[in-house]
Design an enzyme around this catalytic site. Structure first.
Site, PDB file in Angstrom:
ATOM      1  N   SER A   1      39.508  44.616  41.185  1.00  0.00           N
ATOM      2  CA  SER A   1      38.637  43.520  41.599  1.00  0.00           C
ATOM      3  C   SER A   1      38.531  42.480  40.492  1.00  0.00           C
ATOM      4  CB  SER A   1      37.272  44.068  42.016  1.00  0.00           C
ATOM      5  OG  SER A   1      36.458  43.063  42.555  1.00  0.00           O
TER       6      SER A   1
ATOM      7  N   ASP B   1      40.930  40.675  44.166  1.00  0.00           N
ATOM      8  CA  ASP B   1      41.511  41.263  45.375  1.00  0.00           C
ATOM      9  C   ASP B   1      41.095  40.511  46.632  1.00  0.00           C
ATOM     10  OD1 ASP B   1      38.880  42.372  45.070  1.00  0.00           O
ATOM     11  OD2 ASP B   1      39.380  43.940  46.502  1.00  0.00           O
TER      12      ASP B   1
ATOM     13  N   ASP C   1      37.641  36.460  44.268  1.00  0.00           N
ATOM     14  CA  ASP C   1      37.891  37.330  43.119  1.00  0.00           C
ATOM     15  C   ASP C   1      39.315  37.865  43.185  1.00  0.00           C
ATOM     16  OD1 ASP C   1      37.544  39.007  45.307  1.00  0.00           O
ATOM     17  OD2 ASP C   1      36.554  40.577  44.148  1.00  0.00           O
TER      18      ASP C   1
ATOM     19  N   ASP D   1      38.314  39.822  48.263  1.00  0.00           N
ATOM     20  CA  ASP D   1      37.344  40.271  49.266  1.00  0.00           C
ATOM     21  C   ASP D   1      35.962  39.671  49.021  1.00  0.00           C
ATOM     22  OD1 ASP D   1      36.574  41.780  47.038  1.00  0.00           O
ATOM     23  OD2 ASP D   1      36.279  43.640  48.177  1.00  0.00           O
TER      24      ASP D   1
END
Length: 495
Positions: A112, A257, A255, A259
């Site tokens: 992340s 990744d 961010d 999500d």
């Protein structure tokens, strides 16, 4: 060699928390990642969601360590009798959308927003995230790591090649085109801050296909740890400069990744994720809103929703509470977090004739930013002005090792509630006044007579302390946060 996943955790130091397994890349050897994946699939076998011959979807972010970890996970899938379906380097919600539709387990290799010297693996059951109650089942799994499968360095003795990529982007893009309607962003000018987010290109594609005029900004081939909850000072400056230079209606990003969303208004001011969550919840017609205790109290003060449920921080807790609201018969259930991730628990109608936007009970970055961009309002800032004026701010103390966290919360939690209120008042009196209430849902959240809130919580993902503050103005929330962090550092002798 056989071991349990719990023993593997203890041996490696790679912990399992609310965002899956995370640790230093140096600790996340092929052997560790293989063991975690085998344990996950062993648990899925027990739950009737995996069997030999079954598919398992895999994807990853753009960290340098991600391809190696993906390969180790793919080997574990094969050795467990499964078929790895490699979805490429795509947003976590794109992977989840594909896997949930197919009814198969999946995993995402990502850390992340944390720095590139760390990484992680998020695990998904066939219809949703692995929740807190699943952790014990995974931890007790016995996994066979073999005698000659790994070298002395913990890496695969025989390299693993990932399968050809299965496209999942088209369905992800179509989800938003169908929901908002072709041309929904016609006339909008949007900046796309790409940095190293895995969804940087698919986000640009979605915006373009909805009719927006876009400008690509800040692309980086080196991983940039953008945290949507603790925005870097340099990103604050960049957004204001870009807004002044290009005259955007908004600037959007995600961010690592992809999500969690980031969206800035026409002046380049980044929105707080919990405020974005309120705006999106209203736009989709939510009847029940689930959000962690750290989120802005404007959600209750707005009076827009039939029910507001507060939880501990972390999407598994939010999802569990959403399931409770669905079981109780609430018509449109949503969840969001202070970091901006939005979770859709109910199917809702789309703009394209005959379409319905399926529930996606995992963090989604695209729905909330598009909900704001397509709102019938003259500007993003105008939408903010219509909400009750409560302001939040968050920061972190780093490095803040676990032993410092244990010491801090041990001191703050000593004695009965009256003693704890007295200590909070003493510690923060100079700038916050008297503490009048304490909430221990997650960490320690104190409300003060002057109207401010100070919420302290140890991070489960990194050696840091999170400090959340809320007040009646943005300047007060920022100042309250800085003063609280200074007081904590003084209390622990960290200066």
């Amino acid at each position: 060699m056989k071991t349990t996943v719990k023993e593997l955790m203890q041996e490696s130091g790679v912990a399992f928390g609310t965002s899956g397994a995370r640790g230093l890349v140096s600790a996340m050897t092929d052997r560790v990642c293989y063991g975690y994946t085998a344990g996950f699939l062993g648990y899925m076998t027990e739950q009737g969601e995996f069997a030999p011959g079954g598919e398992v979807a895999l994807a990853g972010d753009l960290r340098p360590s991600t391809p190696r970890i993906l390969a180790a996970c793919a080997r574990a899938v094969r050795d467990m009798g499964g078929i790895p379906v490699f979805c490429g380097y795509v947003p976590t919600p794109a992977l989840a959308l594909f896997a949930f539709a197919r009814g198969i387990p999946s995993l995402m290799v990502t850390g992340s927003h944390i720095p590139a010297d760390r990484n992680g693996i998020k695990f998904y059951r066939s219809a949703g995230e692995v929740l807190k109650e699943d952790e014990a089942g995974m931890s007790r799994q016995v996994v066979d790591l073999g005698e000659d499968r790994f070298g002395a360095d913990g890496m695969l003795a025989i390299p693993e090649t990932l399968p050809a990529v299965t496209d999942v982007e088209d369905a992800y893009v179509r989800r938003y085109i169908d929901h908002f309607g072709a041309g929904a962003l016609s006339g909008k000018r949007v900046g796309v801050y790409q940095h190293s987010a895995v969804g940087r290109d698919v986000l640009a594609r979605i915006l373009t296909e909805l009719g927006a005029e876009i400008e690509l900004l800040g692309r980086s081939e080196t991983f940039v740890p953008v945290d949507t909850e603790a925005i870097r000072p340099e990103d604050v400056v960049l957004a204001r400069e870009w807004a002044a230079q290009y005259g955007f209606d908004a600037i959007v990003s995600t961010d690592g990744d992809s999500d969690r969303p980031l969206i800035a208004d026409e002046t380049g001011k980044w929105l707080r994720g919990d405020v974005l969550g309120i705006l999106c919840s209203a736009r989709v017609g939510a009847t029940s809103v689930v959000t962690p205790v750290s989120s802005n109290t404007a959600v209750e003060k707005s009076g827009l929703f039939g029910a507001v449920v507060r939880t501990r921080i972390g999407s598994p807790y939010v999802i569990s509470a959403m399931q409770g609201e669905l079981a109780a018969g609430s018509a449109v259930v949503v969840g969001y977090e202070a970091n901006g991730g939005f979770l859709l628990g109910s199917a809702i109608p789309g703009k394209t004739e005959g379409s319905a936007t399926r529930a996606l009970p995992t963090r989604d970055a695209v729905l909330p930013m598009l909900a704001v961009l397509t709102a019938p309002a003259p500007s993003v800032s105008a939408q903010l002005a219509d909400l009750p004026q409560r302001f939040t701010f968050s920061d972190r103390v780093t490095p803040f090792p676990p032993e410092a966290s244990a010491r801090l919360f041990g001191e703050l939690s000593a004695g009965d509630e009256a003693a704890q209120l007295a200590l909070q008042s003493k510690l923060f009196a100079e700038f916050a006044g008297e503490a009048v209430a304490i909430d221990r849902t997650d960490g320690l959240r104190a409300t003060f007579a002057k109207g401010g809130v100070i919420h302290l919580r140890g991070s489960g993902n990194a050696p840091e302390l999170r400090c959340y503050t809320e007040s009646e103005s943005e300047a007060e929330a920022v100042a309250l946060n800085a003063s609280a962090v200074k007081a904590i550092r003084a209390l622990l002798g960290l200066d």
